[in-house]
Design a protein around this motif. Structure first.
Motif, PDB file in Angstrom:
ATOM      1  N   ARG A 158      46.905  90.082  -9.180  1.00  0.00           N
ATOM      2  CA  ARG A 158      47.688  89.093  -9.929  1.00  0.00           C
ATOM      3  C   ARG A 158      49.166  89.314  -9.603  1.00  0.00           C
ATOM      4  O   ARG A 158      49.670  90.411  -9.666  1.00  0.00           O
ATOM      5  CB  ARG A 158      47.462  89.295 -11.427  1.00  0.00           C
ATOM      6  CG  ARG A 158      48.359  88.410 -12.271  1.00  0.00           C
ATOM      7  CD  ARG A 158      48.142  88.646 -13.734  1.00  0.00           C
ATOM      8  NE  ARG A 158      48.389  90.037 -14.076  1.00  0.00           N
ATOM      9  CZ  ARG A 158      48.115  90.570 -15.246  1.00  0.00           C
ATOM     10  NH1 ARG A 158      47.566  89.849 -16.181  1.00  0.00           N
ATOM     11  NH2 ARG A 158      48.369  91.843 -15.485  1.00  0.00           N
ATOM     12  N   GLU A 205      55.344  88.171  -9.537  1.00  0.00           N
ATOM     13  CA  GLU A 205      55.979  87.232 -10.449  1.00  0.00           C
ATOM     14  C   GLU A 205      57.476  87.514 -10.537  1.00  0.00           C
ATOM     15  O   GLU A 205      57.952  88.547 -10.087  1.00  0.00           O
ATOM     16  CB  GLU A 205      55.376  87.353 -11.856  1.00  0.00           C
ATOM     17  CG  GLU A 205      53.983  86.800 -11.979  1.00  0.00           C
ATOM     18  CD  GLU A 205      53.935  85.286 -11.866  1.00  0.00           C
ATOM     19  OE1 GLU A 205      54.729  84.583 -12.514  1.00  0.00           O
ATOM     20  OE2 GLU A 205      53.090  84.797 -11.105  1.00  0.00           O
ATOM     21  N   TRP A 226      43.514  83.297  -9.249  1.00  0.00           N
ATOM     22  CA  TRP A 226      44.944  83.394  -9.530  1.00  0.00           C
ATOM     23  C   TRP A 226      45.692  82.389  -8.665  1.00  0.00           C
ATOM     24  O   TRP A 226      45.554  82.379  -7.449  1.00  0.00           O
ATOM     25  CB  TRP A 226      45.450  84.802  -9.254  1.00  0.00           C
ATOM     26  CG  TRP A 226      46.921  84.947  -9.464  1.00  0.00           C
ATOM     27  CD1 TRP A 226      47.883  85.068  -8.502  1.00  0.00           C
ATOM     28  CD2 TRP A 226      47.610  84.979 -10.710  1.00  0.00           C
ATOM     29  NE1 TRP A 226      49.116  85.162  -9.072  1.00  0.00           N
ATOM     30  CE2 TRP A 226      48.976  85.107 -10.438  1.00  0.00           C
ATOM     31  CE3 TRP A 226      47.197  84.890 -12.039  1.00  0.00           C
ATOM     32  CZ2 TRP A 226      49.939  85.166 -11.441  1.00  0.00           C
ATOM     33  CZ3 TRP A 226      48.158  84.950 -13.031  1.00  0.00           C
ATOM     34  CH2 TRP A 226      49.510  85.097 -12.735  1.00  0.00           C
ATOM     35  N   HIS A 275      49.298  81.555 -12.692  1.00  0.00           N
ATOM     36  CA  HIS A 275      48.344  81.433 -13.793  1.00  0.00           C
ATOM     37  C   HIS A 275      46.923  81.494 -13.251  1.00  0.00           C
ATOM     38  O   HIS A 275      46.687  81.331 -12.062  1.00  0.00           O
ATOM     39  CB  HIS A 275      48.561  80.124 -14.552  1.00  0.00           C
ATOM     40  CG  HIS A 275      48.396  78.907 -13.685  1.00  0.00           C
ATOM     41  ND1 HIS A 275      49.412  78.418 -12.886  1.00  0.00           N
ATOM     42  CD2 HIS A 275      47.338  78.092 -13.458  1.00  0.00           C
ATOM     43  CE1 HIS A 275      48.978  77.364 -12.214  1.00  0.00           C
ATOM     44  NE2 HIS A 275      47.726  77.139 -12.553  1.00  0.00           N
ATOM     45  N   TRP A 276      45.990  81.748 -14.144  1.00  0.00           N
ATOM     46  CA  TRP A 276      44.569  81.734 -13.789  1.00  0.00           C
ATOM     47  C   TRP A 276      44.052  80.326 -13.913  1.00  0.00           C
ATOM     48  O   TRP A 276      44.355  79.619 -14.854  1.00  0.00           O
ATOM     49  CB  TRP A 276      43.760  82.658 -14.693  1.00  0.00           C
ATOM     50  CG  TRP A 276      44.117  84.100 -14.508  1.00  0.00           C
ATOM     51  CD1 TRP A 276      44.914  84.854 -15.302  1.00  0.00           C
ATOM     52  CD2 TRP A 276      43.711  84.940 -13.431  1.00  0.00           C
ATOM     53  NE1 TRP A 276      45.025  86.112 -14.791  1.00  0.00           N
ATOM     54  CE2 TRP A 276      44.297  86.193 -13.637  1.00  0.00           C
ATOM     55  CE3 TRP A 276      42.915  84.747 -12.302  1.00  0.00           C
ATOM     56  CZ2 TRP A 276      44.110  87.250 -12.772  1.00  0.00           C
ATOM     57  CZ3 TRP A 276      42.722  85.813 -11.443  1.00  0.00           C
ATOM     58  CH2 TRP A 276      43.313  87.047 -11.685  1.00  0.00           C
ATOM     59  N   LYS A 277      43.275  79.896 -12.922  1.00  0.00           N
ATOM     60  CA  LYS A 277      42.714  78.548 -12.937  1.00  0.00           C
ATOM     61  C   LYS A 277      41.218  78.628 -12.765  1.00  0.00           C
ATOM     62  O   LYS A 277      40.700  79.384 -12.010  1.00  0.00           O
ATOM     63  CB  LYS A 277      43.326  77.731 -11.793  1.00  0.00           C
ATOM     64  CG  LYS A 277      42.872  76.307 -11.752  1.00  0.00           C
ATOM     65  CD  LYS A 277      43.618  75.569 -10.674  1.00  0.00           C
ATOM     66  CE  LYS A 277      43.169  74.118 -10.647  1.00  0.00           C
ATOM     67  NZ  LYS A 277      43.839  73.365  -9.610  1.00  0.00           N
TER      68      LYS A 277
END
Length: 98
Positions: A50, A53, A78, A96-98
């Motif tokens: 992840r 960022e 991710w 973001h997680w999808k």
């Protein structure tokens, strides 16, 4: 350290880093450059990478780099964050997680 601890600690670090983020998106004139990061191997098949960022630090009034980390895979994939060009600069769109 248990698997649970390994999966919780990185999440807490991200949550702490993201707590610096204000509600309104912040704008910068120039996109900051990400530091060179040596990628680590996944700790196992149930983990996903992840990040990386960027998080807005209200005290410094600048974006700070949040290094990528491995988390226990949730359902989904991710979607990496990215810089979006806006009038007069750039804003960070978080991953973001999808």
């Amino acid at each position: 350290m248990s698997i649970t601890s390994k999966s919780i600690i990185p999440g807490l670090l991200i949550a702490t880093a993201l707590s610096f983020t204000s509600c309104a998106p912040q704008k910068v004139v120039v996109q900051p450059e990400a530091p060179v990061v040596i990628e680590k191997s996944s700790p196992g098949p149930t983990y996903a990478l992840r990040g990386p960022e960027w998080s807005w630090d209200r005290t410094k009034k600048e974006y700070v780099y949040v290094a990528p980390d491995f988390v226990v895979k949730p359902d989904g994939v991710w979607v990496r964050g990215h810089w979006r060009e806006v009038k007069g600069g750039y804003q960070w769109v978080p991953g973001h997680w999808k």
